[in-house]
Design an enzyme around this catalytic site. Structure first.
Site, short mmCIF file in Angstrom:
data_model
loop_
_atom_site.label_atom_id
_atom_site.label_comp_id
_atom_site.label_asym_id
_atom_site.label_seq_id
_atom_site.Cartn_x
_atom_site.Cartn_y
_atom_site.Cartn_z
N GLY A 1 8.48 -1.50 3.13
CA GLY A 1 7.19 -1.06 2.60
C GLY A 1 7.29 -0.18 1.37
N HIS B 1 4.69 1.43 10.34
CA HIS B 1 5.32 2.66 9.88
C HIS B 1 6.41 3.04 10.87
CE1 HIS B 1 1.50 3.77 7.44
NE2 HIS B 1 2.41 3.22 6.67
N HIS C 1 4.28 6.02 0.13
CA HIS C 1 3.68 4.87 -0.55
C HIS C 1 2.24 4.64 -0.09
CE1 HIS C 1 5.24 3.43 3.24
NE2 HIS C 1 4.59 2.30 3.10
N ASP D 1 -0.08 2.16 -1.80
CA ASP D 1 0.18 0.75 -1.49
C ASP D 1 -0.46 0.38 -0.15
OD1 ASP D 1 1.74 0.70 -3.78
OD2 ASP D 1 3.61 1.02 -2.68
N ASP E 1 4.84 -3.85 1.08
CA ASP E 1 3.39 -3.85 1.27
C ASP E 1 2.72 -4.61 0.13
OD1 ASP E 1 3.75 -2.21 3.50
OD2 ASP E 1 3.35 -0.37 2.39
N ARG F 1 -7.42 -2.49 1.65
CA ARG F 1 -8.55 -2.89 0.81
C ARG F 1 -8.54 -4.40 0.57
NH1 ARG F 1 -9.61 -4.07 -4.29
NH2 ARG F 1 -7.53 -3.61 -5.06
N ASP G 1 0.79 4.84 11.09
CA ASP G 1 0.94 6.18 11.67
C ASP G 1 -0.01 7.11 10.91
OD1 ASP G 1 1.65 8.66 12.57
OD2 ASP G 1 3.71 8.59 11.84
#
Length: 134
Positions: free
Chosen positions: A55, A8, A87, A90, A60, A96, A80
């Site tokens: 991203g 980030h 986003h 995402d 991402d 996950r 961060d």
């Protein structure tokens, strides 16, 4: 090994410094990064990096697709946690996917240190076996 590098905005300097410090280790692997992060690392280190989109523009998700297709072995994603991300879904999906596919993920400098030292020692070689069986 295929390694993803993501950060980030407020964590980009940290990731650039981390990759610079461990440039010798990273240079032995195939590197992928989201847009601006990848450019910053290339400028600082001269490492060869395949850049995805930024991203928020789908980078991402590009890296997530590599994880889902068993083409990513390690992810360094300096997040961060104190700034809302446009986003965020995402980001959550990428984290996950790392859990679903057992891809080692470092989201901060402390975990990244442990992971890079494990990579250097060969502790992540089990990923090669996983790739062959999927």
């Amino acid at each position: 090994m295929n390694i993803a590098l993501i950060a980030h905005d407020k964590k980009k300097d940290d990731l650039v410094g981390f990759v610079t410090a461990y440039k010798v280790i990273f240079s032995k692997h195939k590197l992928f990064a989201t847009g601006t992060t990848g450019l910053r690392i290339i400028e600082a280190t001269g490492l060869e990096i395949t850049r995805c989109k930024s991203g928020p523009l789908g980078g991402d998700q590009e890296i997530g697709a590599m994880i889902a297709n068993n083409k990513m072995d390690i992810v360094f994603f300096f997040r961060d946690p104190l700034t809302a991300q446009p986003h965020e879904p995402d980001v959550t999906a990428l984290v996950r996917l790392c859990d679903v596919y057992s891809v080692p993920l470092a989201t901060n400098m402390g975990t990244a240190e442990v992971l890079i030292k494990g990579l250097e020692r060969g502790d992540i070689q089990w990923r090669e076996i996983v790739k062959e069986t999927r």
